[in-house]
Design an enzyme around this catalytic site. Structure first.
Site, short mmCIF file in Angstrom:
data_model
loop_
_atom_site.label_atom_id
_atom_site.label_comp_id
_atom_site.label_asym_id
_atom_site.label_seq_id
_atom_site.Cartn_x
_atom_site.Cartn_y
_atom_site.Cartn_z
N SER A 109 -53.06 43.19 2.45
CA SER A 109 -52.63 41.80 2.62
C SER A 109 -52.79 41.42 4.08
O SER A 109 -52.55 42.23 4.97
CB SER A 109 -51.17 41.66 2.21
OG SER A 109 -50.62 40.49 2.79
N LYS A 157 -48.68 46.22 2.03
CA LYS A 157 -49.28 45.98 0.74
C LYS A 157 -50.57 46.75 0.49
O LYS A 157 -51.40 46.90 1.36
CB LYS A 157 -49.60 44.48 0.59
CG LYS A 157 -48.37 43.62 0.55
CD LYS A 157 -47.78 43.52 -0.83
CE LYS A 157 -48.51 42.45 -1.60
NZ LYS A 157 -47.86 42.22 -2.88
N GLU A 210 -57.01 43.40 -11.29
CA GLU A 210 -56.70 42.00 -11.59
C GLU A 210 -57.97 41.21 -11.89
O GLU A 210 -58.00 40.35 -12.77
CB GLU A 210 -55.97 41.36 -10.41
CG GLU A 210 -54.61 41.99 -10.15
CD GLU A 210 -54.06 41.55 -8.80
OE1 GLU A 210 -53.30 40.58 -8.77
OE2 GLU A 210 -54.41 42.16 -7.78
N HIS A 247 -43.30 47.52 -26.88
CA HIS A 247 -42.66 46.34 -26.26
C HIS A 247 -42.45 46.53 -24.75
O HIS A 247 -41.57 45.91 -24.17
CB HIS A 247 -41.30 46.02 -26.90
CG HIS A 247 -41.29 46.06 -28.40
ND1 HIS A 247 -41.48 44.94 -29.18
CD2 HIS A 247 -41.13 47.09 -29.28
CE1 HIS A 247 -41.42 45.27 -30.45
NE2 HIS A 247 -41.23 46.57 -30.55
#
Ligand code: ARG
Length: 459
Positions: free
Chosen positions: A278, A284, A291, A157
């Site tokens: 970024s 970043k 992704e 979980h």
């Protein structure tokens, strides 16, 4: 003007819209090499069986090699009016060698031709998928070896469950990918029968030798039913099924890398070469490759669904609907290979942050199960009672704002007075993982054994 392949019964050419919806050359030109190899095998067989002369077969062979080099050299002009790769190749062959070109299509149809070409293409992709998977497995194996005894939290979980080892977690994916590769191998065995010689659908009255072409094209045997040979695309569906399951695994690993590389987790540091920055936020470093793998999986699932839907309502045998089998499969295969390669690069280059993993491994009362097991083993309590006592100790630690190993023996005794000081031995994450030596367990000794087994398997 009427079509040069079937113009006999036509008096007019086709509307431009008709050509646009009908032509597949924009994508099936990817089958050029398979088409030409198949035609060469067919021509050689026609000569061997006396259906065409040796000199015609030789002219066809030479001509096809020229066409292939024109296509490979980028000099070939594909024509949408000629619809597909099969007719583009044959028309060019006619330009090059004249009359013998017209004999190539004896005892053959585009129906068995396209089934053959596509099958050979998918077969190559199955092989490529297996290699891509094995490369990724090797990258995971070396991560597992580096961190066979590194502790980290194991989750259910996404909540801390029990400590596990980094190596064990890496090896979980090696196992999944091993089954993925096996699925491609299985699919390859079933797809490795030749449809060539089914002709349009019924077979042919010419004395062809289907064993000969099957062998020349590296198939195990010819398909046994001509209707089935031209009508089914289950080989592509099986490939897409195997691809979908593999892609699902890649997506789960990608998801973990996204989570693990976040500032909140810091379990891994991804390499610069597999990250992006970024344009506005200087701090970043984004896990874009992970992704994109997670997202590209959607196209692969989509391809399988789309082809199932294309096929499900078709009466035997060939219907033009089946021309829609290729683009989706091409796209799915391309994206699977890309996802495998990108994942391999990310895994190979990433650094597991051992200290951060260890700190996380000890938090969240991760050794509570070890404590309960100790109460069973040493004090002889029933597991349910041990579970309850441990729950009370977790609540006590939570109340005190500390972890289980930080409780004093007095704290422990206040919940159950049989508890003795050696309980603290089982509360360390190192001892916890080291004790999990059941077959398939997370102990470093088990991880080393599995790494050795897989190294042997992968060669
Ligand atoms: N371009 C067609 C395809 O991809 C080739 C087979 C055409 N056969 C036919 N009977 N029209 O499916």
């Amino acid at each position: 003007s009427a079509n040069q392949m079937w113009g006999g019964r036509f008096s007019a050419g086709v509307d431009a819209i008709m050509e646009a919806i009908n032509a597949s050359i924009s994508f099936d030109q990817r089958l050029a090499a398979q088409d030409i190899e198949g035609s060469r095998a067919h021509a050689a067989m026609l000569a061997a069986t006396g259906i065409i002369t040796d000199s015609d077969a030789e002219a066809i062979r030479e001509g096809l090699l020229t066409v292939l080099s024109e296509i490979e050299g980028g000099a070939f002009e594909f024509s949408a009016a000629l619809e597909d790769i099969h007719m583009n190749v044959e028309a060019r062959l006619k330009d090059l060698i004249g009359e013998p070109a017209g004999r190539l299509h004896t005892a053959r149809s585009r129906n068995d031709q396209v089934a053959l070409d596509f099958r050979m293409w998918v077969r190559d992709q199955a092989d490529a998928a297996i290699s891509g998977i094995e490369a990724l497995q090797r990258a995971l194996l070396s991560q597992a070896e580096i961190g066979a005894d590194w502790v980290m939290p194991g989750f259910t979980h996404l909540q801390t469950a029990q400590p596990v080892t980094w190596g064990h977690h890496m090896m979980a994916y090696v196992e999944m990918l091993g089954r993925d590769a096996a699925r491609f191998r299985d699919a390859r065995v079933r797809m490795n029968e030749s449809p060539l010689g089914a002709a349009a659908l019924a077979g042919t009255s010419f004395p062809i030798d289907r064993e000969m072409t099957a062998q020349a094209l590296r198939f195990d045997r010819p398909m046994a039913n001509s209707l089935d040979a031209v009508a089914d695309r289950d080989f592509a569906l099986e490939f897409l099924g195997a691809a979908s399951i593999c892609a699902m695994h890649l997506s789960r690993l990608a998801e973990e890398l996204v989570i693990w590389s976040s500032a909140q987790f810091r379990f891994v540091t991804l390499s610069d070469s597999f990250s992006t920055g970024s344009s506005i936020m200087p701090q970043k470093k984004n896990p874009d490759a992970a992704e994109l793998i997670r997202a590209k999986v959607a196209r692969i699932f989509g391809a399988q669904t789309a082809l199932l839907i294309v096929m499900k309502g078709l009466p035997l045998t060939y219907s033009k609907d089946m021309q829609e089998d290729k683009e989706q499969t091409f796209d799915a295969a391309d994206n699977l290979m890309l996802a495998l390669a990108a994942m391999e690069g990310m895994v190979r280059d990433m650094t597991g942050n051992r200290d951060q993993l260890a700190a996380a491994a000890g938090s969240g009362f991760s050794t509570a199960t070890d404590l309960a097991d100790w109460l069973v083993r040493v004090l002889g309590l029933p597991f349910r009672e041990a579970h309850h006592i441990t729950g009370s100790l977790v609540a006590l630690a939570e109340q005190k704002g500390c972890d289980l190993p930080d409780l004093s023996l007095e704290d422990m005794k206040s919940v159950h007075d049989g508890i003795t000081g050696n309980v603290f031995d089982v509360l360390t994450v190192e001892n916890s993982v080291a004790s999990r030596i059941s077959y398939g367990g997370t102990a470093p000794s088990c991880v080393h054994a599995q790494v050795a087994r897989w190294k042997e398997t992968l060669g």
